[in-house]
Design a protein around this motif. Sequence first.
Motif, PDB file in Angstrom:
ATOM      1  N   THR A  71     -10.525   2.379   6.351  1.00 44.14           N
ATOM      2  CA  THR A  71     -10.367   2.615   4.905  1.00 44.14           C
ATOM      3  C   THR A  71     -11.263   1.657   4.112  1.00 44.14           C
ATOM      4  OG1 THR A  71      -8.115   3.406   5.218  1.00 44.14           O
ATOM      5  CG2 THR A  71      -8.683   2.605   3.014  1.00 44.14           C
ATOM      6  N   HIS A  72     -11.175   0.371   4.384  1.00 47.62           N
ATOM      7  CA  HIS A  72     -11.933  -0.602   3.583  1.00 47.62           C
ATOM      8  C   HIS A  72     -13.445  -0.477   3.763  1.00 47.62           C
ATOM      9  CE1 HIS A  72      -7.974  -2.419   3.040  1.00 47.62           C
ATOM     10  NE2 HIS A  72      -8.492  -2.990   1.961  1.00 47.62           N
TER      11      HIS A  72
ATOM     12  N   CYS B 146      -5.386   4.684   2.589  1.00 49.30           N
ATOM     13  CA  CYS B 146      -5.078   4.527   4.014  1.00 49.30           C
ATOM     14  C   CYS B 146      -4.144   5.681   4.410  1.00 49.30           C
ATOM     15  CB  CYS B 146      -4.423   3.182   4.274  1.00 49.30           C
ATOM     16  SG  CYS B 146      -3.828   3.044   5.976  1.00 49.30           S
TER      17      CYS B 146
ATOM     18  N   TYR C  42       0.810  -1.223   0.000  1.00 47.30           N
ATOM     19  CA  TYR C  42       0.000   0.000   0.000  1.00 47.30           C
ATOM     20  C   TYR C  42       0.847   1.280   0.000  1.00 47.30           C
ATOM     21  CZ  TYR C  42      -4.078  -2.787   1.599  1.00 47.30           C
ATOM     22  OH  TYR C  42      -5.103  -3.690   1.719  1.00 47.30           O
TER      23      TYR C  42
ATOM     24  N   GLU D 209      -6.713  -0.928  -0.972  1.00 48.34           N
ATOM     25  CA  GLU D 209      -6.066   0.390  -0.940  1.00 48.34           C
ATOM     26  C   GLU D 209      -5.439   0.750  -2.299  1.00 48.34           C
ATOM     27  OE1 GLU D 209      -3.766   3.796   0.595  1.00 48.34           O
ATOM     28  OE2 GLU D 209      -3.061   2.141  -0.655  1.00 48.34           O
TER      29      GLU D 209
END
Length: 325
Positions: free
Chosen positions: A185-186, A271, A36, A246
């Motif tokens: 984030t997800h 993220c 990421y 991400e």
Amino acid sequence: MNDPRKLDDVKYKENLKKKILKLKKEKDAVIIVHNYQRDEIQDIADISGDSLALSQAAVRADAKVIVFCGVHFMAESASILNPDKIVLLPVKEAGCPMADMVSVEGLRQKKKEHPEAAVVCYVNTTAAIKAESDICCTSSNAVQIVKSLKDYKEVIFIPDKNLGRYVQQNVPDKKIILWEGFCPTHVRVSNDIVLEAKKLHPEAEILSHPECNPDVLSISDGIFSTGGMFKYVKTAKAKSFIIVTELGMLYGLKKANPGKNFYIPTDRLICPTMKLTTLGWVLYSLESMEHEVKITGEIKEKAYKVLERMLKVSGEKSGAAISGV
Ligand code: 13P
Ligand code: SF4
């Protein structure tokens, strides 16, 4: 010496990269990078991969210093597995909010409520939480790890409820006791957003990370760790993919698969803490040997066993990419 004020962005970055590579050799350091990270950080990686691959790579790292470009729990694991090496996290504030969603007191209480259950901790946990657990897992081996617990019918799975639910679907003969943790984030992605992307790219397969919400996972063609996505795409017949994880993944996937197309359903998938690491901080880290992450004492001993058990069950096959910079 180049004056940084007179360099454009490309030259500035190239200049930093050169300095990093020179210093890396002088300090006998290896640069380990999560999938990421920013594009330019991926470009200076000696080893890149998902959490499992990076833990395995940390065990084999042949260097005095590990510069860990990722988040705090990853550097902690590298330190636990490499007590004789100096592990540096370039930005001390680069944490994982999900890892902070479980406390030692809270976990001890849960264990009291379910005394017969094994505790499986996602690698996205602090060393103190690992020390309170029976075995660790990552998104690439969570199902395999839970299945390996032959003597247990109940499992407390911490902290990610979405990964825990996914494990429950794949291991129906055990009762998975979920924790209310999640990746901020997800969970920003809903299935409407993914379906919009599918309308725009109907030929594309949907590949999602198990930290996504269940409604997203239910419409996915494949559910993988970040390393698992790289492996799948390499041999897949499909030429286009909607990547539900991400944003940083797109750079590596495009680089490794020049003939294939990759789409991200929303730019919400960033993220913030993974993006804190910049070339400037990596250089500073090597110059100043900051910020060292070191786990010692009883927590280190206990957390080591928990990580080692996972690595034993997972086998030595690593999904890490060695770039040889
Ligand atoms: P992977 O182990 O799949 O790389 O995931 C790490 C992570 O933090 C996902 O949000
Ligand atoms: Fe933590 Fe989510 Fe960032 Fe992964 S993407 S490091 S789980 S906050």
